[in-house]
Design an enzyme around this catalytic site. Structure first.
Site, PDB file in Angstrom:
ATOM      1  N   LYS A   1      -3.474 -11.146   5.485  1.00  0.00           N
ATOM      2  CA  LYS A   1      -3.186  -9.745   5.168  1.00  0.00           C
ATOM      3  C   LYS A   1      -3.810  -8.845   6.230  1.00  0.00           C
ATOM      4  O   LYS A   1      -4.897  -9.123   6.738  1.00  0.00           O
ATOM      5  CB  LYS A   1      -3.778  -9.361   3.814  1.00  0.00           C
ATOM      6  CG  LYS A   1      -3.168 -10.067   2.637  1.00  0.00           C
ATOM      7  CD  LYS A   1      -3.864  -9.652   1.346  1.00  0.00           C
ATOM      8  CE  LYS A   1      -3.339 -10.434   0.174  1.00  0.00           C
ATOM      9  NZ  LYS A   1      -4.099 -10.149  -1.054  1.00  0.00           N
TER      10      LYS A   1
ATOM     11  N   TYR B   1      -0.451  -3.032   2.776  1.00  0.00           N
ATOM     12  CA  TYR B   1      -0.767  -4.411   3.111  1.00  0.00           C
ATOM     13  C   TYR B   1       0.392  -4.975   3.921  1.00  0.00           C
ATOM     14  O   TYR B   1       1.524  -4.981   3.440  1.00  0.00           O
ATOM     15  CB  TYR B   1      -0.829  -5.291   1.866  1.00  0.00           C
ATOM     16  CG  TYR B   1      -1.883  -5.043   0.862  1.00  0.00           C
ATOM     17  CD1 TYR B   1      -2.999  -5.874   0.806  1.00  0.00           C
ATOM     18  CD2 TYR B   1      -1.771  -4.029  -0.084  1.00  0.00           C
ATOM     19  CE1 TYR B   1      -3.971  -5.691  -0.157  1.00  0.00           C
ATOM     20  CE2 TYR B   1      -2.735  -3.845  -1.047  1.00  0.00           C
ATOM     21  CZ  TYR B   1      -3.832  -4.674  -1.075  1.00  0.00           C
ATOM     22  OH  TYR B   1      -4.788  -4.485  -2.034  1.00  0.00           O
TER      23      TYR B   1
ATOM     24  N   HIS C   1      -8.161 -11.271  -5.152  1.00  0.00           N
ATOM     25  CA  HIS C   1      -6.895 -12.000  -5.114  1.00  0.00           C
ATOM     26  C   HIS C   1      -6.856 -12.870  -3.863  1.00  0.00           C
ATOM     27  O   HIS C   1      -7.418 -12.511  -2.832  1.00  0.00           O
ATOM     28  CB  HIS C   1      -5.718 -11.020  -5.072  1.00  0.00           C
ATOM     29  CG  HIS C   1      -5.674 -10.102  -6.244  1.00  0.00           C
ATOM     30  ND1 HIS C   1      -5.205  -8.819  -6.161  1.00  0.00           N
ATOM     31  CD2 HIS C   1      -6.063 -10.267  -7.527  1.00  0.00           C
ATOM     32  CE1 HIS C   1      -5.284  -8.227  -7.343  1.00  0.00           C
ATOM     33  NE2 HIS C   1      -5.811  -9.096  -8.196  1.00  0.00           N
TER      34      HIS C   1
END
Length: 181
Positions: free
Chosen positions: A72, A132, A62
């Site tokens: 992230k 995350y 992703h």
């Protein structure tokens, strides 16, 4: 905390100092001042996500269209994951390459990935849990996917879990339909 840049510029493995005694263990998994000193940039937290996965669950690859991009900071709080970072920045000298690190509840490492990098995690045991920290709120209009089994990337996915048992990969319909590089 120890920061080590991965083979992909803009991605770091963060290893905390574990402090244990008869009560258990404590560690700092994120500290803004140390993060900024090591990476040369601030981390603007906008959203926190938690994901729990069975052994063999493969989430990703992703990424968020850049700009705006999404950075992230990923930490395993239970179990174990293989965390894979893929450089998807056009013009980057490492475009299309990947690197990986084991994130687990033993060493308590984290991974930071900058905007423009793709990300995937493979759960290596049941009930593995990851948090995350995200620099951008989820924005479906910028959300993108890449096939984790794209032969051009040739990611070396493990075939066994942490317990030595064979893994059966489990992917979402969206991840299965993702296109290659």
């Amino acid at each position: 905390m120890e920061f080590r840049e991965m083979t992909i510029p803009g991605a770091w493995v963060v290893t905390p100092r574990l402090l244990g005694d008869d009560r258990g263990m404590f560690c700092e998994t994120f500290k803004a001042s140390e993060f900024e000193k090591a990476t040369g940039r601030p981390f603007g937290l906008q959203q926190v996500n938690t994901s729990v996965s069975a052994a063999g669950v493969l989430r990703g690859i992703h990424y968020t269209e850049d700009p705006p991009g999404q950075a992230k900071y990923v930490t395993c709080v239970r179990g174990a994951f293989l965390d894979v970072v893929v450089d998807l920045r056009p013009g980057s000298p490492t475009y299309g390459t990947w690197d990986s690190v084991l994130l687990d509840d033993v060493d308590r490492r984290s991974v930071f990935l900058s905007e423009g990098l793709g990300h995937a995690i493979l759960s290596l045991e049941n009930r593995s849990t990851v948090n995350y920290l995200c620099s951008l709120e989820y924005s479906p209009e910028f959300d993108r996917d890449l096939d984790a089994f794209d032969p051009q990337l040739a990611i070396d996915w493990p075939t066994e879990g942490r317990d030595g048992r064979p893994l059966t990969y489990i992917r979402s319909a969206k991840d299965q339909a993702a296109k290659g590089l």
